[in-house]
Write an enzyme that holds these catalytic residues in place. Structure first.
Site, PDB file in Angstrom:
ATOM      1  N   HIS A 254      68.810   6.020 -90.639  1.00 31.86           N
ATOM      2  CA  HIS A 254      68.169   5.772 -89.346  1.00 31.86           C
ATOM      3  C   HIS A 254      68.689   6.709 -88.247  1.00 31.86           C
ATOM      4  O   HIS A 254      67.943   7.392 -87.568  1.00 31.86           O
ATOM      5  CB  HIS A 254      68.430   4.325 -88.899  1.00 31.86           C
ATOM      6  CG  HIS A 254      68.166   3.293 -89.932  1.00 31.86           C
ATOM      7  ND1 HIS A 254      66.903   2.814 -90.243  1.00 31.86           N
ATOM      8  CD2 HIS A 254      69.026   2.616 -90.751  1.00 31.86           C
ATOM      9  CE1 HIS A 254      67.000   1.894 -91.189  1.00 31.86           C
ATOM     10  NE2 HIS A 254      68.259   1.762 -91.517  1.00 31.86           N
TER      11      HIS A 254
HETATM   12  O1  RIB Z   1      68.523  -0.820 -87.674  1.00 36.33           O
HETATM   13  C1  RIB Z   1      69.285   0.307 -87.966  1.00 36.33           C
HETATM   14  C2  RIB Z   1      70.319   0.551 -86.911  1.00 36.33           C
HETATM   15  O2  RIB Z   1      71.250  -0.516 -86.878  1.00 36.33           O
HETATM   16  C3  RIB Z   1      71.171   1.798 -87.181  1.00 36.33           C
HETATM   17  O3  RIB Z   1      71.591   2.331 -85.964  1.00 36.33           O
HETATM   18  C4  RIB Z   1      72.347   1.268 -87.931  1.00 36.33           C
HETATM   19  O4  RIB Z   1      73.525   2.072 -87.761  1.00 36.33           O
HETATM   20  C5  RIB Z   1      72.536  -0.051 -87.266  1.00 36.33           C
HETATM   21  O5  RIB Z   1      73.322   0.161 -86.108  1.00 36.33           O
END
Ligand code: RIB
Ligand code: CA
Length: 325
Positions: A254
């Site tokens: 992500h």
């Molecule tokens: O939903 C994904 C996010 O939440 C990313 O930033 C992961 O590191 C968690 O923080």
């Protein structure tokens, strides 16, 4: 011209790879890294960030951010209103976690700066002669606090590229993505700030899955960072699957997508300008991101939502950055 960015992380496994890309790709001037609670309590996310800085030989300064959300902790009952996904647990007597509390790396020699993250952020932006892009990939607590304390910083922020939210995809609850769920009020403050904001949502990150094959490509870069990034990715794949959070043995990087979008916007293949809002109620939809597609929705709205990304382009950019110098 290197992009001037400030990162906000909750280091975590994908945050760690995003830090590697931000520092090793040569695309950015990293003005500083703010660390908050999120994937793990602040003490762990802070030390993990310091460990990654030493692994990659980073020169960026680290600033300690918030240890908790603006107000969400004041209403613990709201966490009982829905089915919250866990991303860590004990399986067969062993700790399993998508985001390890302590990275298996040497104790860091360096420390964080003494100035609190929010104060440093305000001071840096107020005195900045050139625009800065904020890249929060954890809860938005610190940026929301800075906006409340010194609204004038809006003029120095070129854009916020935020990993957060999900329109048709959620991961923490049936409606909400983790970063927005951890501090919905902060997310709402940022989205209503009027600053151009691009949300790198779960819709986009879940359209670009990384698997064991990509982990092998990353390991073949031959760098220590590449080896650790591959280990983190494989652990993400295995842990999420074992914890029942993911049926497929794949993982989304992500936070890496959010950083990459700043230097290579082509890595995101679908972005829509959409009016949206975050639910700050205390029911089933708390922290959820909802779009308004009615004709009357304000055309001036400054929020853009990413829906799809190009995994092969992501993997190539990551390989190029991590290849042994
Ligand atoms: O939903 C994904 C996010 O939440 C990313 O930033 C992961 O590191 C968690 O923080
Ligand atoms: Ca994160």
């Amino acid at each position: 011209m290197k992009k001037r960015i400030i990162l906000g992380v909750d280091t975590g496994s994908d945050d760690a790879v995003a830090l590697m890309y931000a520092c090793m790709s040569q695309e950015f001037e990293v003005l500083g890294v703010m660390v908050s609670y999120g994937n793990q309590p602040l003490a762990y996310t802070l030390k993990n960030t310091l460990k990654i800085r030493e692994l990659i030989g980073g020169s960026f300064k680290v600033y300690k951010g918030s240890a908790g959300p603006l107000v969400a902790d004041l209403l613990p009952g709201s966490r009982l209103n829905t089915d919250i996904q866990s991303f860590e647990g004990i399986i067969d007597g062993k700790a399993v976690a998508v985001h390890q509390k302590e990275f298996d790396l040497p104790e860091p020699e360096g420390r964080e700066e003494r100035t609190p993250a929010v104060i440093w952020l305000i001071d840096t932006l107020v005195n900045s002669r050139e625009p800065v892009t904020l890249v929060p990939v954890g809860p938005l607590t610190d940026i929301a606090l800075a906006l409340k304390i010194e609204p004038g910083i809006c003029n120095q922020i070129q854009e916020i590229v935020c990993m957060g939210g999900g329109v048709h995809v959620a991961n923490m609850t049936p409606c909400a993505e983790i970063n927005f769920y951890n501090d919905p009020e902060a997310a709402k403050i940022v989205l209503e700030s009027g600053i151009k904001t691009t949300l790198i949502t779960l819709d986009a990150t879940h359209s670009s899955w990384f698997g064991y094959e990509e982990a092998g490509r990353i390991r073949k870069t031959g760098s220590l960072a590449g080896a650790f990034a591959a280990d983190l990715l494989i652990n993400r794949i295995d842990a999420a699957n074992r914890l029942g959070a993911r049926a497929v043995k794949k993982s989304a990087l992500h936070d890496v997508l959010a950083v990459m979008y700043v230097s290579h916007p082509e890595v995101v293949t679908e972005v829509v300008r959409q009016k949206c809002d975050v639910d700050v109620g205390h029911g089933y939809a708390r922290g959820g991101l909802f779009t308004d597609d009615r004709a009357s929705a304000s055309a001036e709205n400054p929020v853009y939502i990413a829906y799809r990304a190009d995994k092969d382009r992501m993997c190539s950019l990551l390989e190029q950055a991590l290849v042994r110098a």
